[in-house]
Design an enzyme around this catalytic site. Structure first.
Site, short mmCIF file in Angstrom:
data_model
loop_
_atom_site.label_atom_id
_atom_site.label_comp_id
_atom_site.label_asym_id
_atom_site.label_seq_id
_atom_site.Cartn_x
_atom_site.Cartn_y
_atom_site.Cartn_z
N ALA A 12 0.80 -1.23 0.00
CA ALA A 12 0.00 0.00 0.00
C ALA A 12 0.83 1.28 0.00
O ALA A 12 0.33 2.34 -0.34
CB ALA A 12 -0.95 -0.01 1.20
N ALA A 13 2.12 1.15 0.37
CA ALA A 13 2.98 2.34 0.34
C ALA A 13 3.72 2.45 -0.99
O ALA A 13 4.49 3.39 -1.21
CB ALA A 13 3.98 2.30 1.49
N ASP A 159 -1.83 -6.72 -19.70
CA ASP A 159 -1.41 -7.25 -21.01
C ASP A 159 -2.58 -7.18 -22.00
O ASP A 159 -2.40 -6.81 -23.17
CB ASP A 159 -0.91 -8.68 -20.85
CG ASP A 159 0.09 -8.79 -19.72
OD1 ASP A 159 1.15 -8.16 -19.82
OD2 ASP A 159 -0.20 -9.45 -18.70
N HIS A 187 1.85 -13.91 -16.97
CA HIS A 187 2.16 -12.48 -17.09
C HIS A 187 3.68 -12.36 -17.13
O HIS A 187 4.33 -12.13 -16.11
CB HIS A 187 1.59 -11.69 -15.92
CG HIS A 187 2.14 -10.29 -15.88
ND1 HIS A 187 1.81 -9.34 -16.80
CD2 HIS A 187 3.03 -9.70 -15.04
CE1 HIS A 187 2.47 -8.23 -16.54
NE2 HIS A 187 3.22 -8.42 -15.47
P1 NAI Z 1 6.84 -0.76 -5.28
O1 NAI Z 1 8.21 -1.32 -5.00
O2 NAI Z 1 6.67 0.67 -5.55
O3 NAI Z 1 5.88 -1.14 -4.05
C1 NAI Z 1 5.83 -2.41 -3.50
C2 NAI Z 1 5.37 -2.27 -2.08
O4 NAI Z 1 5.14 -3.58 -1.56
C3 NAI Z 1 6.38 -1.58 -1.17
O5 NAI Z 1 5.76 -0.53 -0.44
C4 NAI Z 1 6.83 -2.71 -0.25
O6 NAI Z 1 7.19 -2.27 1.06
C5 NAI Z 1 5.57 -3.58 -0.23
N1 NAI Z 1 5.77 -4.93 0.25
C6 NAI Z 1 6.84 -5.73 0.11
N2 NAI Z 1 6.65 -6.88 0.78
C7 NAI Z 1 5.42 -6.82 1.33
C8 NAI Z 1 4.66 -7.69 2.14
N3 NAI Z 1 5.15 -8.86 2.54
N4 NAI Z 1 3.43 -7.30 2.54
C9 NAI Z 1 2.93 -6.10 2.15
N5 NAI Z 1 3.60 -5.22 1.42
C10 NAI Z 1 4.84 -5.58 1.00
O7 NAI Z 1 6.29 -1.68 -6.46
P2 NAI Z 1 5.10 -1.38 -7.47
O8 NAI Z 1 5.61 -0.63 -8.63
O9 NAI Z 1 3.93 -0.86 -6.72
O10 NAI Z 1 4.80 -2.87 -7.99
C11 NAI Z 1 4.29 -3.87 -7.12
C12 NAI Z 1 4.34 -5.24 -7.80
O11 NAI Z 1 3.49 -5.28 -8.93
C13 NAI Z 1 5.73 -5.64 -8.30
O12 NAI Z 1 5.93 -7.01 -8.00
C14 NAI Z 1 5.61 -5.47 -9.80
O13 NAI Z 1 6.52 -6.30 -10.50
C15 NAI Z 1 4.18 -5.91 -10.00
N6 NAI Z 1 3.56 -5.52 -11.27
C16 NAI Z 1 2.66 -6.40 -11.83
C17 NAI Z 1 2.02 -6.10 -13.00
C18 NAI Z 1 1.06 -7.07 -13.61
O14 NAI Z 1 0.57 -6.78 -14.72
N7 NAI Z 1 0.73 -8.20 -13.01
C19 NAI Z 1 2.26 -4.82 -13.69
C20 NAI Z 1 3.18 -3.93 -13.01
C21 NAI Z 1 3.80 -4.29 -11.84
#
Ligand code: NAI
Length: 325
Positions: A12-13, A159, A187
């Protein structure tokens, strides 16, 4: 006014959540008459940053938000959850092998699957966004013994939307003119964006574009779009990922009126993809349930692409098999 529903968002952050939370809060996901209680989960180190996001949610004075909870404890954040958007994941660090990444995430998603199983609404709908999304969804699902496996899905909607946008640009049409697009499989770069059944208006897409464009341009562009965005923006896609998550949950909850969308769901043998992986399929949604579009003819080219992406998912599964118990 309807009774509020509980929407949990993990990570969420992070940057996807920074768009997603506000879209959910404004009613884009569940409609303008559905109040929500936001349950925001991140790790302890990110709670201070999350506090800032919560302050901003407050400052929007969203009419639909009745309460916002921020927590680092999945058991608290998933209490009574109706919709869980699992965005938070461990990113790949320097020198980290694919197997290490799978294992690091497997630990997160097994804990969260167990917490959902114990605490969430019995009808919870779960969408995994955090990568590797399909395999993370499989792990969460396998650890949620008290829930139906069909309640766990993975996001291939970004996608799907990317494929709509590419085909619309190529054919000089609007994305809303296009129907029956499919994303099969993972994905990842092995996903198969399939236009063999797609219509642009009333016309078959395959009669409007040539196969060379499909193979050399369309498919690689959709498969590599995430990398292209990282190159351009210096950060991975966030607002478009949030938008796709909103679309996925919106359609699952409220129905698609016969329209096909793509969802990563537990394979059930349909189209020769044996059970045991979470695989992108064409589906329609009605009454809170999804159904795979059945009976499509699969040509030789499609078959080989569908098998290749299945193979990758089986390899991902093999790397974390012990966590599926
Ligand atoms: P980000 O790095 O900005 O945020 C990820 C957040 O998850 C951080 O605040 C981190 O502290 C938190 N986090 C890590 N471990 C955690 C846990 N155990 N419990 C709760 N929170 C936790 O990353 P962003 O850009 O928001 O991307 C998030 C994910 O989405 C990545 O894995 C990225 O690869 C994926 N993604 C998937 C897509 C899809 O189409 N399926 C498309 C774009 C991104």
């Amino acid at each position: 006014m309807k009774k509020p529903v509980k929407v949990a968002i993990t990570g969420a952050a992070g940057q996807i959540a920074y768009s997603l939370i506000f879209r959910v809060a404004s009613g884009s996901m569940l409609g303008p008459d559905q109040p929500v209680i936001l349950q925001l989960l991140d790790i302890p180190d990110a709670l201070e940053k999350l506090k800032g996001t919560v302050m901003e949610v407050d400052d929007c004075a969203f009419p639909l938000v009745t309460e916002t909870i921020a927590s680092a404890d999945p058991m608290e954040a998933f209490d009574g959850t109706d919709y869980a958007l699992l965005v938070g994941a461990r990113p790949r660090g320097p020198g980290m092998e694919r197997k290490d990444l799978l294992e690091a995430n497997a630990k997160i998603f097994s804990v969260q699957g167990k917490a959902l199983s114990e605490k969430a609404s019995r009808d919870v709908k779960v969408l995994v966004v955090g990568n590797p999304a399909n395999t993370n969804a499989l792990i969460a699902q396998s650890n949620a013994k008290k829930l139906d496996p069909r309640q766990f899905t993975a996001m291939v909607r970004l996608d799907h939307n990317r494929a709509l946008s590419q085909l619309a640009a190529k054919t000089g049409s609007k994305t809303t003119d296009i129907s029956k697009m499919i994303i099969w499989g993972n994905h990842s770069a092995t996903q198969y964006p399939d236009i063999t059944h797609t219509l642009v208006g009333e016309k078959a897409a395959v009669n409007l574009v040539d196969q060379e464009w499909v193979e050399k341009d369309f498919i690689p562009t959709v498969q590599q779009r995430g990398a292209a965005i990282i190159k351009a923006r210096g950060l991975s896609s966030a607002a478009s990922a949030a938008s796709a998550a909103v679309d996925h949950m919106h359609d699952w909850a409220l129905g698609t009126n016969g329209k096909w969308v793509s969802m990563g769901i537990p394979s059930d043998g349909s189209y020769g993809i044996k059970p045991g992986v979470v695989y992108g399929y064409p589906v329609t949604c009605a009454n809170g349930k999804y159904e795979i579009v059945q009976g499509l003819s699969i040509n030789e080219f499609s078959r080989s692409r569908m098998d290749a992406t299945e193979q990758e998912l089986r390899e991902e599964r093999a790397a974390i098999e012990e966590l599926l118990k």
